[in-house]
Motif scaffolding. Structure first.
Motif, PDB file in Angstrom:
ATOM      1  N   SER A   1      82.118  39.136  42.189  1.00 24.33           N
ATOM      2  CA  SER A   1      81.624  37.848  41.695  1.00 24.33           C
ATOM      3  C   SER A   1      82.574  37.264  40.654  1.00 24.33           C
ATOM      4  O   SER A   1      82.833  36.056  40.644  1.00 24.33           O
ATOM      5  CB  SER A   1      80.236  38.009  41.086  1.00 24.33           C
ATOM      6  OG  SER A   1      79.303  38.339  42.073  1.00 24.33           O
ATOM      7  N   PHE A   2      83.114  38.113  39.780  1.00 27.41           N
ATOM      8  CA  PHE A   2      84.051  37.623  38.773  1.00 27.41           C
ATOM      9  C   PHE A   2      85.355  37.157  39.417  1.00 27.41           C
ATOM     10  O   PHE A   2      85.934  36.156  38.997  1.00 27.41           O
ATOM     11  CB  PHE A   2      84.321  38.708  37.729  1.00 27.41           C
ATOM     12  CG  PHE A   2      85.146  38.228  36.575  1.00 27.41           C
ATOM     13  CD1 PHE A   2      84.645  37.283  35.700  1.00 27.41           C
ATOM     14  CD2 PHE A   2      86.420  38.717  36.362  1.00 27.41           C
ATOM     15  CE1 PHE A   2      85.404  36.830  34.634  1.00 27.41           C
ATOM     16  CE2 PHE A   2      87.185  38.266  35.308  1.00 27.41           C
ATOM     17  CZ  PHE A   2      86.674  37.323  34.432  1.00 27.41           C
ATOM     18  N   GLY A   3      85.800  37.846  40.452  1.00 28.27           N
ATOM     19  CA  GLY A   3      86.996  37.405  41.186  1.00 28.27           C
ATOM     20  C   GLY A   3      86.780  36.064  41.859  1.00 28.27           C
ATOM     21  O   GLY A   3      87.674  35.204  41.858  1.00 28.27           O
ATOM     22  N   ALA A   4      85.601  35.868  42.435  1.00 27.23           N
ATOM     23  CA  ALA A   4      85.285  34.574  43.050  1.00 27.23           C
ATOM     24  C   ALA A   4      85.235  33.469  42.002  1.00 27.23           C
ATOM     25  O   ALA A   4      85.680  32.344  42.242  1.00 27.23           O
ATOM     26  CB  ALA A   4      83.951  34.661  43.789  1.00 27.23           C
TER      27      ALA A   4
ATOM     28  N   MET B   1      79.830  35.202  45.336  1.00 33.14           N
ATOM     29  CA  MET B   1      79.144  35.178  44.044  1.00 33.14           C
ATOM     30  C   MET B   1      77.667  35.507  44.240  1.00 33.14           C
ATOM     31  O   MET B   1      76.827  34.623  44.374  1.00 33.14           O
ATOM     32  CB  MET B   1      79.319  33.810  43.369  1.00 33.14           C
ATOM     33  CG  MET B   1      80.710  33.585  42.890  1.00 33.14           C
ATOM     34  SD  MET B   1      80.946  32.043  42.012  1.00 33.14           S
ATOM     35  CE  MET B   1      79.715  32.110  40.768  1.00 33.14           C
ATOM     36  N   THR B   2      77.355  36.787  44.253  1.00 30.33           N
ATOM     37  CA  THR B   2      75.981  37.237  44.449  1.00 30.33           C
ATOM     38  C   THR B   2      75.338  37.677  43.141  1.00 30.33           C
ATOM     39  O   THR B   2      74.121  37.735  43.051  1.00 30.33           O
ATOM     40  CB  THR B   2      75.934  38.394  45.448  1.00 30.33           C
ATOM     41  OG1 THR B   2      76.793  39.436  44.986  1.00 30.33           O
ATOM     42  CG2 THR B   2      76.394  37.935  46.824  1.00 30.33           C
ATOM     43  N   ALA B   3      76.136  37.996  42.124  1.00 27.89           N
ATOM     44  CA  ALA B   3      75.597  38.439  40.844  1.00 27.89           C
ATOM     45  C   ALA B   3      75.216  37.234  39.995  1.00 27.89           C
ATOM     46  O   ALA B   3      75.677  36.116  40.223  1.00 27.89           O
ATOM     47  CB  ALA B   3      76.631  39.294  40.104  1.00 27.89           C
TER      48      ALA B   3
ATOM     49  N   VAL C   1      78.436  38.922  33.520  1.00 25.59           N
ATOM     50  CA  VAL C   1      78.099  39.060  34.931  1.00 25.59           C
ATOM     51  C   VAL C   1      77.107  40.205  35.066  1.00 25.59           C
ATOM     52  O   VAL C   1      77.369  41.323  34.635  1.00 25.59           O
ATOM     53  CB  VAL C   1      79.364  39.340  35.782  1.00 25.59           C
ATOM     54  CG1 VAL C   1      79.014  39.456  37.248  1.00 25.59           C
ATOM     55  CG2 VAL C   1      80.403  38.258  35.558  1.00 25.59           C
ATOM     56  N   PHE C   2      75.939  39.902  35.643  1.00 23.34           N
ATOM     57  CA  PHE C   2      74.904  40.914  35.864  1.00 23.34           C
ATOM     58  C   PHE C   2      74.749  41.123  37.362  1.00 23.34           C
ATOM     59  O   PHE C   2      74.391  40.207  38.092  1.00 23.34           O
ATOM     60  CB  PHE C   2      73.564  40.465  35.270  1.00 23.34           C
ATOM     61  CG  PHE C   2      73.624  40.230  33.800  1.00 23.34           C
ATOM     62  CD1 PHE C   2      73.651  41.297  32.932  1.00 23.34           C
ATOM     63  CD2 PHE C   2      73.672  38.950  33.290  1.00 23.34           C
ATOM     64  CE1 PHE C   2      73.717  41.092  31.574  1.00 23.34           C
ATOM     65  CE2 PHE C   2      73.732  38.729  31.942  1.00 23.34           C
ATOM     66  CZ  PHE C   2      73.760  39.803  31.075  1.00 23.34           C
ATOM     67  N   GLY C   3      75.016  42.345  37.807  1.00 24.01           N
ATOM     68  CA  GLY C   3      74.901  42.658  39.223  1.00 24.01           C
ATOM     69  C   GLY C   3      74.277  44.018  39.433  1.00 24.01           C
ATOM     70  O   GLY C   3      74.019  44.762  38.490  1.00 24.01           O
ATOM     71  N   LYS C   4      74.058  44.335  40.702  1.00 24.96           N
ATOM     72  CA  LYS C   4      73.443  45.618  41.044  1.00 24.96           C
ATOM     73  C   LYS C   4      74.380  46.778  40.776  1.00 24.96           C
ATOM     74  O   LYS C   4      73.973  47.825  40.303  1.00 24.96           O
ATOM     75  CB  LYS C   4      73.035  45.622  42.519  1.00 24.96           C
ATOM     76  CG  LYS C   4      71.987  44.609  42.854  1.00 24.96           C
ATOM     77  CD  LYS C   4      71.737  44.573  44.334  1.00 24.96           C
ATOM     78  CE  LYS C   4      70.876  43.380  44.670  1.00 24.96           C
ATOM     79  NZ  LYS C   4      70.974  43.007  46.054  1.00 24.96           N
ATOM     80  N   ASN C   5      75.653  46.588  41.124  1.00 22.31           N
ATOM     81  CA  ASN C   5      76.633  47.648  40.911  1.00 22.31           C
ATOM     82  C   ASN C   5      77.951  47.042  40.455  1.00 22.31           C
ATOM     83  O   ASN C   5      78.100  45.826  40.362  1.00 22.31           O
ATOM     84  CB  ASN C   5      76.810  48.485  42.183  1.00 22.31           C
ATOM     85  CG  ASN C   5      77.102  47.623  43.401  1.00 22.31           C
ATOM     86  OD1 ASN C   5      77.692  46.555  43.287  1.00 22.31           O
ATOM     87  ND2 ASN C   5      76.678  48.080  44.551  1.00 22.31           N
TER      88      ASN C   5
END
Length: 116
Positions: free
Chosen positions: A65-68, A30-32, A54-58
């Protein structure tokens, strides 16, 4: 269940799930940044649909992150059961909510039109 009671339960579950995601889940995938936008608890308190942005770089970071987050649903349910005193602890179902991204896209299009 009265309508106002349902709204109070939805809001309380939203606050607690947001706190659990921010402080309780220690998954390295979960990095996002994850934001809880809405919660809908059924009238019988068996299920809770949790809408998250979910806000992420790519895109891969977002899906990872959503899977986690989906894999930690049982942990979130256990924590909700300990924090909120309800007759039944609702089963947590995470749903992806892209309304914030959609709104940002529309805002960018309006700014683009405004510049012309």
């Amino acid at each position: 269940m009265a309508n106002y009671r349902g709204g109070r339960i939805n809001e309380e579950v939203r606050k607690e799930v947001s706190d659990i995601i921010r402080n309780g889940i220690k998954d390295p995938r979960m990095t996002a940044m994850i934001s809880v936008t809405d919660v809908k608890v059924t009238k019988d308190l068996r299920y809770a649909k949790v809408y998250v942005s979910v806000f992420g770089k790519n895109e891969t970071e977002k899906t990872e992150s959503f899977g986690a987050l989906k894999s930690s649903a049982s942990f979130v349910r256990k924590e909700i059961g300990q924090r909120i005193n309800l007759r039944y602890t609702p089963e947590i179902i995470f749903e992806l909510d892209d309304s914030i991204e959609h709104g940002m896209h529309i805002d960018a299009l309006l700014n683009k039109i405004k510049e012309k």
